[in-house]
Design a protein around this motif. Structure first.
Motif, PDB file in Angstrom:
ATOM      1  N   THR A 167      -6.592 -16.914  13.063  1.00 29.32           N
ATOM      2  CA  THR A 167      -6.352 -17.423  11.532  1.00 29.32           C
ATOM      3  C   THR A 167      -7.984 -16.885  10.942  1.00 29.32           C
ATOM      4  OG1 THR A 167      -5.224 -19.464  12.052  1.00 29.32           O
ATOM      5  CG2 THR A 167      -7.054 -19.231  10.225  1.00 29.32           C
ATOM      6  N   GLN A 189      -7.860 -10.196   5.078  1.00 29.88           N
ATOM      7  CA  GLN A 189      -7.202 -10.477   3.951  1.00 29.88           C
ATOM      8  C   GLN A 189      -7.830 -11.565   2.955  1.00 29.88           C
ATOM      9  OE1 GLN A 189      -3.288 -11.550   4.842  1.00 29.88           O
ATOM     10  NE2 GLN A 189      -3.088 -10.094   6.761  1.00 29.88           N
ATOM     11  N   ASN A 249      -2.282 -18.617  -0.073  1.00 29.92           N
ATOM     12  CA  ASN A 249      -0.715 -18.133  -0.489  1.00 29.92           C
ATOM     13  C   ASN A 249      -0.199 -17.300   0.647  1.00 29.92           C
ATOM     14  OD1 ASN A 249      -1.050 -18.795  -3.353  1.00 29.92           O
ATOM     15  ND2 ASN A 249      -3.197 -18.022  -2.975  1.00 29.92           N
ATOM     16  N   GLY A 250      -0.592 -16.853   1.595  1.00 31.39           N
ATOM     17  CA  GLY A 250      -0.196 -15.949   2.508  1.00 31.39           C
ATOM     18  C   GLY A 250       0.574 -16.592   3.781  1.00 31.39           C
ATOM     19  N   SER A 251       0.412 -15.771   4.830  1.00 32.85           N
ATOM     20  CA  SER A 251       0.994 -16.237   6.299  1.00 32.85           C
ATOM     21  C   SER A 251       0.359 -17.573   6.815  1.00 32.85           C
ATOM     22  CB  SER A 251       0.951 -14.989   7.178  1.00 32.85           C
ATOM     23  OG  SER A 251      -0.516 -14.755   7.444  1.00 32.85           O
ATOM     24  N   CYS A 282      -4.823 -15.138   2.076  1.00 28.46           N
ATOM     25  CA  CYS A 282      -3.847 -15.524   3.260  1.00 28.46           C
ATOM     26  C   CYS A 282      -3.795 -17.063   3.707  1.00 28.46           C
ATOM     27  CB  CYS A 282      -4.152 -14.742   4.510  1.00 28.46           C
ATOM     28  SG  CYS A 282      -5.825 -15.036   4.947  1.00 28.46           S
ATOM     29  N   SER A 296      -2.013 -22.620  13.799  1.00 28.92           N
ATOM     30  CA  SER A 296      -3.058 -22.091  13.127  1.00 28.92           C
ATOM     31  C   SER A 296      -4.266 -22.237  13.678  1.00 28.92           C
ATOM     32  CB  SER A 296      -3.050 -22.973  11.698  1.00 28.92           C
ATOM     33  OG  SER A 296      -3.170 -24.290  11.892  1.00 28.92           O
ATOM     34  N   LEU A 355      -7.594 -13.103  10.201  1.00 29.40           N
ATOM     35  CA  LEU A 355      -6.723 -12.828   8.985  1.00 29.40           C
ATOM     36  C   LEU A 355      -7.598 -13.102   7.879  1.00 29.40           C
ATOM     37  CD1 LEU A 355      -3.086 -13.919  10.183  1.00 29.40           C
ATOM     38  CD2 LEU A 355      -3.936 -11.632   9.437  1.00 29.40           C
TER      39      LEU A 355
END
Length: 526
Positions: A186, A193, A200-202, A197, A372, A189
């Motif tokens: 997590t 990003q 609003n993302g994965s 992320c 997560s 990422l």
């Protein structure tokens, strides 16, 4: 007490302090270092903080002289109402599990907001140390090992927590290597990003889908709607100094009220270790807490008369009332969580950062959604289900927040950064440190090491007591009981008194850093 002219980092875990020093030595400024320290604390102090929690940053910009704050606390879910809980038979919001996950975590947004406005190193470099400690592991600190044992029941009920902190059914002990592979993924990422992320993302989608599936009111739409905000701090003067705190929804104004009250007496003439001192400050705390509990919540939902509460005239009124009632006064405060991490960073450009973060309870909600690796906070469990209460649960609302980083200026320049762990204890410990430095002329390390008092109660306690660290003051307890206090002796340097950190800056620009002997932290100068 290390001293330096180039920069200083004080944090409650030594690896976080080392990370901050490394960032400063790598060309980063205090803002870069603060974000890196915050992220690492979320890995190495997972029982106190993490990306599933909230954070507040109080900042002095060395180039402009501006002091501002960033409110990184999350709002409640759009579906969060008292009726949602009462229909399921609850009279209070559960403190653990998915139903305790009521508010959006605001910390990751706060990291990026501070870095975007003030940082200069690449974002990925700032997050990289946290990724490394999560992926490669670190030795469990005494504090982490202690809280694993205390919270073993909750840890064993969550699949992810059990696999990380109780592998093969055996709880980790001090020195065991803690590896958090999913959290590392997590954080990687986020480093690649940005915070988008996470909201609003994965990652946000993964968290939102898991929370909905597991019965929480929190959804992916709630995460996508999150946005922290830059705010103007509140402040007061105290004996030639200006003391800054974050505005509501935090309890920061309560310590300002305490200082205003104490300004009516020559505190330095009262022995710091005497029953008279403890009685005076505890009654002062009660006066401030009465107004805090009467008004504090999200100011977007309720008017809070801050100007009146922080006026010197109002403080005089409270002071005179205390003199008319010299005995201990009754005040039953709401029970609060106390598990938090505070840190401070300075650099040689005049930048200072005082920041604090938390999951609310130890291990927060004790709930990790999906894969997560993120422990969600249970901060929203402090909302009331009583619609007559100022802090009643409402959709998209920020709760009464205990987190309160402090900053003091002298002659218009940063002089002191301070903060501590502990819900009810935060304003009280700050009061101890502030009066120790200003009234009793102590160093920041001496002030943090002073015997502490703690009035109030944490979750699970049924009554307010006055806890005082025992340092062989034989008659202090009986004399305080004669005043009417319910005294609870506490051992020396007990962790229940919180973990404070601080940095003092003298007129020559020399930084003195201090970490609490009650913590796993250190202060490092570069």
């Amino acid at each position: 007490m290390p001293q330096s002219r180039r920069g200083m980092v004080a944090a409650p875990h030594y690896l976080a302090s080392q990370t901050g020093a490394f960032i400063l030595q790598s060309g980063g400024n205090a803002f870069d270092a603060a974000v890196a320290v915050s992220a690492v604390l979320g890995v190495v102090y997972p029982h106190m903080t993490g990306p599933g929690g909230d954070a507040f940053f109080l900042i002095h910009d060395g180039h402009t002289g501006k002091i501002e704050g960033y409110n990184g606390s999350g709002r409640s879910a759009a579906k969060a109402t008292p009726e949602w809980y009462t229909k399921q038979g609850y009279t209070t919001i559960p403190s653990r599990g998915p139903l305790a996950a009521v508010t959006v975590p605001g910390m990751v947004d706060a990291w990026e907001a501070v870095w975007k406005k003030y940082g200069r190193l690449p974002w990925a470099e700032i997050i990289a140390p946290a990724v490394r400690y999560a992926e490669e592991g670190f030795p469990a600190s005494p504090s982490l090992a202690r809280w694993i044992m205390r919270d073993l029941e909750w840890i064993q009920q969550d699949t992810h927590l059990r696999s990380v902190f109780c592998p093969n059914g055996i709880p980790l002990v001090e020195g065991d290597i803690v590896i958090q592979t999913k959290l590392a993924q997590t954080l990687r990422l986020i480093g690649e990003q940005g915070s988008a992320c996470f909201y609003n993302g994965s990652i946000g989608q993964m968290i939102g889908e898991a929370t909905e599936r597991d019965g929480s009111v929190l959804t992916k739409e709630d995460l996508a709607a999150h946005q922290g905000e830059w705010v103007e701090p509140v402040s007061t003067t105290y004996r030639g100094h200006r003391v800054y705190q974050m505005p509501p929804n935090t309890q920061g104004f309560s310590v300002l009220m305490m200082l205003n009250i104490l300004e009516n007496v020559d505190l330095s003439s009262i022995a710091r270790f005497s029953p008279e001192f403890y009685h005076l400050v505890v009654e002062t705390v009660k006066k401030a807490f009465q107004d805090r509990d009467r008004y504090l919540t999200d100011p977007a939902f309720r008017d809070i008369p801050i100007e009146q509460l922080l006026s010197k005239d109002y403080a005089k009124k409270l002071w005179y009332d205390m003199q008319y009632h010299p005995q201990a006064s009754p005040h039953l405060s709401p029970a609060m969580g106390q598990d938090t991490a505070y840190a401070a960073v300075t650099d040689d450009e005049g930048n200072t950062v005082s920041f604090i973060q938390s999951l609310y309870f130890d291990f927060g909600s004790a709930y990790v959604p999906g894969d997560s690796g993120v422990i969600l906070q249970n901060r929203g469990s402090f909302f009331s289900l009583d619609d007559r209460a100022p802090n009643v649960l409402e959709p998209r609302k920020r709760t009464f927040h205990t987190l309160m980083p402090g900053m003091v200026t002298k002659n218009g320049k940063p002089y002191l950064l301070l903060g501590t762990q502990g819900g009810e204890g935060q304003p009280q410990t700050q009061l101890s440190i502030l009066t120790g430095v200003i009234d009793y002329q102590l160093t920041i390390q001496q002030a943090i090491g002073l015997p502490r008092w703690l009035y109030g109660r944490t979750w699970g306690d049924m009554s307010d007591t006055l806890k005082i660290e025992s340092r062989s003051y034989e008659d202090i307890y009986s004399r305080l009981e004669a005043y009417g206090h319910i005294v609870e002796p506490i051992r020396d340097y007990d962790a229940v008194m919180g973990e404070a950190q601080g940095i003092m800056i003298n007129e020559q620009g020399v930084f003195s850093g201090a970490a609490d002997p009650r913590s796993d932290g250190i202060a490092i100068g570069i």
